[in-house]
Design a protein around this motif. Structure first.
Motif, mmCIF file in Angstrom:
data_model
loop_
_atom_site.group_PDB
_atom_site.id
_atom_site.type_symbol
_atom_site.label_atom_id
_atom_site.label_comp_id
_atom_site.label_asym_id
_atom_site.label_seq_id
_atom_site.Cartn_x
_atom_site.Cartn_y
_atom_site.Cartn_z
ATOM 1 N N PHE A 179 0.824 -1.206 0.000
ATOM 2 C CA PHE A 179 0.000 0.000 0.000
ATOM 3 C C PHE A 179 0.863 1.263 0.000
ATOM 4 C CE2 PHE A 179 -1.329 3.443 2.803
ATOM 5 C CZ PHE A 179 -2.369 3.975 2.048
ATOM 6 N N LYS A 225 -9.299 5.642 -3.072
ATOM 7 C CA LYS A 225 -9.870 4.309 -2.847
ATOM 8 C C LYS A 225 -8.839 3.361 -2.242
ATOM 9 C CE LYS A 225 -12.351 0.505 -5.019
ATOM 10 N NZ LYS A 225 -11.516 -0.506 -4.335
ATOM 11 N N THR A 226 -7.602 3.448 -2.722
ATOM 12 C CA THR A 226 -6.535 2.619 -2.158
ATOM 13 C C THR A 226 -6.354 2.920 -0.679
ATOM 14 O OG1 THR A 226 -5.391 2.572 -4.294
ATOM 15 C CG2 THR A 226 -4.096 2.007 -2.348
ATOM 16 N N ALA A 243 -8.671 4.182 1.354
ATOM 17 C CA ALA A 243 -9.855 3.709 2.078
ATOM 18 C C ALA A 243 -9.789 2.206 2.309
ATOM 19 C CB ALA A 243 -11.120 4.082 1.314
ATOM 20 N N ASP A 244 -9.323 1.458 1.312
ATOM 21 C CA ASP A 244 -9.205 0.003 1.457
ATOM 22 C C ASP A 244 -8.188 -0.348 2.545
ATOM 23 O OD1 ASP A 244 -11.065 -0.409 -0.502
ATOM 24 O OD2 ASP A 244 -9.599 -0.797 -2.093
ATOM 25 N N PHE A 245 -7.083 0.395 2.583
ATOM 26 C CA PHE A 245 -6.067 0.109 3.589
ATOM 27 C C PHE A 245 -6.581 0.439 4.982
ATOM 28 C CE2 PHE A 245 -2.300 1.482 6.082
ATOM 29 C CZ PHE A 245 -1.672 0.246 6.159
ATOM 30 N N ALA A 250 -9.638 0.327 5.907
ATOM 31 C CA ALA A 250 -10.592 -0.737 6.253
ATOM 32 C C ALA A 250 -9.855 -1.979 6.738
ATOM 33 C CB ALA A 250 -11.462 -1.070 5.043
ATOM 34 N N LEU A 251 -8.721 -2.279 6.102
ATOM 35 C CA LEU A 251 -7.911 -3.413 6.550
ATOM 36 C C LEU A 251 -7.426 -3.191 7.977
ATOM 37 C CD1 LEU A 251 -6.222 -5.998 6.169
ATOM 38 C CD2 LEU A 251 -4.433 -4.563 5.174
ATOM 39 N N ASP A 262 -10.225 -3.839 10.384
ATOM 40 C CA ASP A 262 -10.453 -5.277 10.569
ATOM 41 C C ASP A 262 -9.374 -5.902 11.442
ATOM 42 O OD1 ASP A 262 -12.771 -5.292 9.101
ATOM 43 O OD2 ASP A 262 -11.795 -5.836 7.221
ATOM 44 N N ARG A 264 -9.388 -10.096 3.610
ATOM 45 C CA ARG A 264 -8.807 -8.771 3.439
ATOM 46 C C ARG A 264 -7.324 -8.863 3.084
ATOM 47 N NH1 ARG A 264 -11.799 -4.079 2.901
ATOM 48 N NH2 ARG A 264 -13.543 -4.030 4.380
ATOM 49 N N LEU A 317 -6.705 -10.042 -0.415
ATOM 50 C CA LEU A 317 -6.935 -9.002 -1.421
ATOM 51 C C LEU A 317 -5.812 -7.990 -1.472
ATOM 52 C CD1 LEU A 317 -10.746 -8.283 -0.882
ATOM 53 C CD2 LEU A 317 -9.705 -9.401 -2.848
ATOM 54 N N GLU A 318 -5.170 -7.770 -0.327
ATOM 55 C CA GLU A 318 -4.114 -6.760 -0.274
ATOM 56 C C GLU A 318 -2.805 -7.251 -0.865
ATOM 57 O OE1 GLU A 318 -4.158 -3.608 0.696
ATOM 58 O OE2 GLU A 318 -6.279 -3.601 1.179
#
Length: 280
Positions: A223, A234-235, A237-239, A241-242, A245, A275, A278-279
């Protein structure tokens, strides 16, 4: 090191890490003082120059040993179960500091009394300023060497992955993301401390200390490189979210172990596993 994060995820700020960072930086001044002897040495006759350079070298070595001793003590104090450092860095440093000051005193003194006093005072002040090295193990009552080694190895490996995450996120150049990673690290360390308190919990936490933290470190590195290049929302936001979690799942495992609750956490774990996949 860690910064205070005053936002949604600031219920447990990493202030202790800030304090530890300041403590680890305390010996820095010791690296500056020896050069005074070096400067004086190069303006002195050969005998005094030799003594001054020896004093400088010994005091620099003492400064390095002091820094390593402080780091070892901070690591010792941060753990519930810990072996004392194998080498008493600060004690050796105090002796070297005293000898260095003695040699420095001999640059201008022919009588030994004053230089010896310099050395004794310097050694005493060093020991008072930096405290003795830990000399006993702690939290190991009733544990076998095998238990201690297993827990120590697992926690050290986990700390290595957290360090890797911290180093990787610096490449993103975003202070708030650094704070988020620091906050997750504090959550992960709660699990470390739980395992140290009760080594029997290691079997239920091993995958968290190894597989998941390794995946988190690798995901953070990927990331950070991508975000530094593109600054894609978006990248990011995904990180984030990871990280959420990770925090949720690690906190849930810590609570389960603390309550001696062996209920299945596969729902949370499966989400985390997906997650991390996907990363990658």
């Amino acid at each position: 090191m860690a910064r205070r994060f005053a936002g949604k995820y600031s219920n447990k700020p990493p202030a202790p890490q800030d304090a530890a960072s300041r403590e680890a930086r305390r010996p820095t001044i010791l690296f500056l003082l020896p050069f005074l002897y070096a400067i004086i040495a190069f303006r002195s006759p050969p005998r005094a120059m030799l003594l001054g350079l020896l004093a400088c070298g010994l005091m620099l070595l003492a400064a390095w040993l002091t820094r390593e001793g402080v780091r070892a003590q901070l690591a010792y104090e941060a753990r519930k179960i810990a072996q004392h450092p194998a080498i008493p860095h600060k004690l050796i440093a105090a002796v070297l500091m005293g000898v260095g000051l003695l040699l420095g005193g001999l640059m201008t003194q022919t009588d030994l009394v004053v230089p010896i006093c310099y050395g004794m005072v310097g050694m005493t002040l060093h020991m008072l300023a930096f405290e003795p090295d830990p000399l006993t193990n702690k939290g190991m009552e009733g544990l076998t060497d095998f238990d201690i080694e297993r827990v120590s190895r697992a926690v050290s490996e986990g700390e290595g992955f957290l360090t890797g995450m911290r180093e990787a996120i610096l490449r993103a150049g975003d202070a708030s993301l650094e704070a988020r990673v620091d906050h997750f690290a504090s959550v992960a360390r709660d699990l470390f401390r739980q395992v140290e308190n009760d080594p029997s919990d290691l079997s239920g936490a091993r995958k968290f200390l190894t597989v998941y933290l390794m995946g988190a470190r690798d995901a953070t590195a990927k990331f950070a490189d991508a975000y530094a290049a593109m600054r894609d929302a978006k990248t990011r936001a995904d990180f984030e979210a990871l990280l959420t979690d990770l925090e949720t799942t690690f906190a849930a495992r810590s609570r389960a172990l603390l309550e001696n609750d062996h209920l299945d956490l596969e729902v949370e774990i499966s989400v985390l596993r997906e997650r991390l996949a996907l990363e990658k």
